[in-house]
Write a protein that holds these residues in place. Structure first.
Motif, mmCIF file in Angstrom:
data_model
loop_
_atom_site.group_PDB
_atom_site.id
_atom_site.type_symbol
_atom_site.label_atom_id
_atom_site.label_comp_id
_atom_site.label_asym_id
_atom_site.label_seq_id
_atom_site.Cartn_x
_atom_site.Cartn_y
_atom_site.Cartn_z
ATOM 1 N N THR A 134 32.031 43.598 35.627
ATOM 2 C CA THR A 134 32.385 42.805 34.322
ATOM 3 C C THR A 134 33.505 41.551 34.525
ATOM 4 O O THR A 134 33.704 40.623 33.811
ATOM 5 C CB THR A 134 33.072 43.461 32.914
ATOM 6 O OG1 THR A 134 34.209 44.337 33.620
ATOM 7 C CG2 THR A 134 31.876 44.644 32.610
ATOM 8 N N GLY A 135 34.378 41.608 35.830
ATOM 9 C CA GLY A 135 35.202 40.583 35.951
ATOM 10 C C GLY A 135 34.748 39.199 36.335
ATOM 11 O O GLY A 135 33.601 39.033 36.667
ATOM 12 N N LYS A 136 35.411 38.302 35.871
ATOM 13 C CA LYS A 136 34.854 37.094 36.062
ATOM 14 C C LYS A 136 34.858 36.246 37.360
ATOM 15 O O LYS A 136 34.045 35.691 38.010
ATOM 16 C CB LYS A 136 35.743 36.022 35.294
ATOM 17 C CG LYS A 136 35.550 36.183 33.705
ATOM 18 C CD LYS A 136 36.392 35.316 32.908
ATOM 19 C CE LYS A 136 36.453 35.606 31.478
ATOM 20 N NZ LYS A 136 36.949 34.634 30.538
ATOM 21 N N ARG A 137 35.821 36.760 38.404
ATOM 22 C CA ARG A 137 35.602 36.476 39.630
ATOM 23 C C ARG A 137 35.901 35.001 39.834
ATOM 24 O O ARG A 137 35.066 34.769 40.939
ATOM 25 C CB ARG A 137 34.397 37.373 40.534
ATOM 26 C CG ARG A 137 34.460 38.542 40.562
ATOM 27 C CD ARG A 137 33.672 39.243 41.476
ATOM 28 N NE ARG A 137 32.273 38.960 41.411
ATOM 29 C CZ ARG A 137 31.298 39.361 40.547
ATOM 30 N NH1 ARG A 137 31.624 40.472 39.956
ATOM 31 N NH2 ARG A 137 30.202 38.765 40.499
ATOM 32 N N ILE A 169 42.720 51.103 43.012
ATOM 33 C CA ILE A 169 43.404 50.729 41.536
ATOM 34 C C ILE A 169 43.923 49.275 41.601
ATOM 35 O O ILE A 169 43.784 48.815 40.370
ATOM 36 C CB ILE A 169 44.441 51.943 41.088
ATOM 37 C CG1 ILE A 169 44.595 51.935 39.794
ATOM 38 C CG2 ILE A 169 45.663 51.657 41.884
ATOM 39 C CD1 ILE A 169 43.402 52.106 38.728
ATOM 40 N N THR A 170 44.712 48.753 42.502
ATOM 41 C CA THR A 170 45.198 47.459 42.613
ATOM 42 C C THR A 170 43.772 46.656 42.474
ATOM 43 O O THR A 170 44.085 45.489 41.883
ATOM 44 C CB THR A 170 46.155 47.379 43.414
ATOM 45 O OG1 THR A 170 45.586 47.653 44.826
ATOM 46 C CG2 THR A 170 47.509 47.969 43.346
ATOM 47 N N ILE A 171 42.952 46.666 43.203
ATOM 48 C CA ILE A 171 41.804 45.720 43.203
ATOM 49 C C ILE A 171 41.262 46.049 41.941
ATOM 50 O O ILE A 171 40.473 44.919 41.633
ATOM 51 C CB ILE A 171 40.884 46.312 44.399
ATOM 52 C CG1 ILE A 171 41.537 46.119 45.840
ATOM 53 C CG2 ILE A 171 39.639 45.642 44.304
ATOM 54 C CD1 ILE A 171 40.572 46.324 47.068
ATOM 55 N N MET A 177 41.449 41.162 35.867
ATOM 56 C CA MET A 177 41.941 40.151 35.406
ATOM 57 C C MET A 177 41.437 38.791 35.789
ATOM 58 O O MET A 177 41.963 37.649 35.808
ATOM 59 C CB MET A 177 43.570 40.122 36.102
ATOM 60 C CG MET A 177 44.389 41.275 35.676
ATOM 61 S SD MET A 177 44.597 41.530 33.979
ATOM 62 C CE MET A 177 45.700 40.040 33.321
ATOM 63 N N GLY A 178 40.336 38.709 36.551
ATOM 64 C CA GLY A 178 39.534 37.637 36.981
ATOM 65 C C GLY A 178 39.508 37.218 38.300
ATOM 66 O O GLY A 178 39.241 36.143 38.579
ATOM 67 N N ALA A 183 40.173 37.926 46.790
ATOM 68 C CA ALA A 183 41.657 37.498 46.480
ATOM 69 C C ALA A 183 42.353 38.991 46.077
ATOM 70 O O ALA A 183 43.347 39.292 46.130
ATOM 71 C CB ALA A 183 41.743 36.792 44.955
ATOM 72 N N ALA A 184 41.457 39.639 45.259
ATOM 73 C CA ALA A 184 41.904 41.032 44.672
ATOM 74 C C ALA A 184 42.437 41.800 45.988
ATOM 75 O O ALA A 184 43.313 42.452 45.881
ATOM 76 C CB ALA A 184 41.083 41.698 43.813
ATOM 77 N N ALA A 185 41.572 41.925 46.844
ATOM 78 C CA ALA A 185 42.019 42.645 48.113
ATOM 79 C C ALA A 185 43.108 42.209 48.999
ATOM 80 O O ALA A 185 44.042 42.646 49.212
ATOM 81 C CB ALA A 185 40.904 42.754 48.899
#
Length: 266
Positions: A134-137, A169-171, A177-178, A183-185
């Motif tokens: 569901t994340g916009k990425r 959990i942080t990823i 948050m999109g 970038a999440a990693a």
């Protein structure tokens, strides 16, 4: 602890520290499944040092820029993207640091069980899949806002529950948050630096207060080296993997691991 046990545990620590599959869970489970004696606090500290050195070396150029820009922001030169990222890493560490101080004894006493690990492994796998789908990425780590810092920082505090996975959990939170997967990693890995340092410092103080009677320094140094090298390679190839694939392989692994644990230990 013998040579084979050292190699296996150090490799497990290095590979799982930065993958979204929970290093703490694997370090608890491996001795249980193999009937090995507990590896001891000294070894845990050593392998964490190896992982810490690996992530610092891998992101050395980014860390240099962030440090320079952060110092510049203190001197009134404005909040550049790298300075903002440096502040985000610092403030994002606070929730997990406070939670660790307040709940460390409770968690280490009551939550280090295979059943808790199994439920956390499955539950947070489903959440990771939801965030990935569901994340916009559309955002990178330099677009981070204070809302992102709070959400991801609070999420990191949940990683104190064995089986959750700090990186996982942080990823997950960053994807929600999109952020893009890479970038999440990357933000998750940068966020790991102060938290691993804090955890290692806490464990070191415990070791100083209650030193282990005998320390096999040769095996300890080998553990540092193996965990460091494997962690570095893990970061490198994980980021490359995320450029081509989704989080689904890690979700499937977590679901299978959780199901196995429920079957084996319930």
């Amino acid at each position: 602890m013998d040579l084979f046990q050292t190699l296996v545990l150090a490799l497990v620590q290095g590979l799982t520290e930065f993958l979204p599959i929970s290093s703490a869970a694997h370090l608890i489970l491996v001795p249980e499944l193999t009937d090995w004696e507990d590896q001891g606090l000294t070894f845990d500290v050593a392998t964490h040092i190896g992982s810490l050195v690996a992530v610092i070396i891998y992101f050395r150029h980014e860390l240099r820029r962030m440090t320079v820009e952060w110092v510049g922001s203190l001197r009134g030169r404005g909040l550049t993207p790298d300075a903002k990222l440096a502040w985000a890493v610092g403030f994002g560490t606070i929730p997990a640091g406070l939670a660790g101080l307040l709940f460390h004894d409770i968690i280490s006493t009551h939550l280090r069980s295979a059943q808790v690990i199994a439920m956390a492994t499955i539950g947070f796998a489903v959440l990771l899949l939801f965030a990935d789908v569901t994340g916009k990425r559309t955002r990178d780590e330099h677009t981070i806002t204070w809302k992102d810092v709070v959400v991801i920082g609070v999420a990191q505090a949940l990683a104190l529950i064995p089986g959750t996975s700090r990186s996982g959990i942080t990823i997950t939170a960053a994807l929600l948050m999109g952020f893009t997967r890479q970038a999440a990693a990357r933000y998750s890995f940068l966020l790991s630096i102060p938290i691993i340092a804090l955890a290692g410092g806490y464990e070191t103080m415990s070791l100083v207060r209650e030193p282990e009677e005998s320390v096999q320094w040769g095996l300890i140094l080998l553990g540092v080296l193996v965990s460091g090298v494997s962690a570095y390679l893990c970061i490198h190839y994980f980021l490359k993997l995320l450029a081509r694939f989704s989080m689904l392989p890690f979700v499937i692994y977590r679901l299978l691991l959780g199901a196995f644990l429920l079957f084996f230990f319930w």
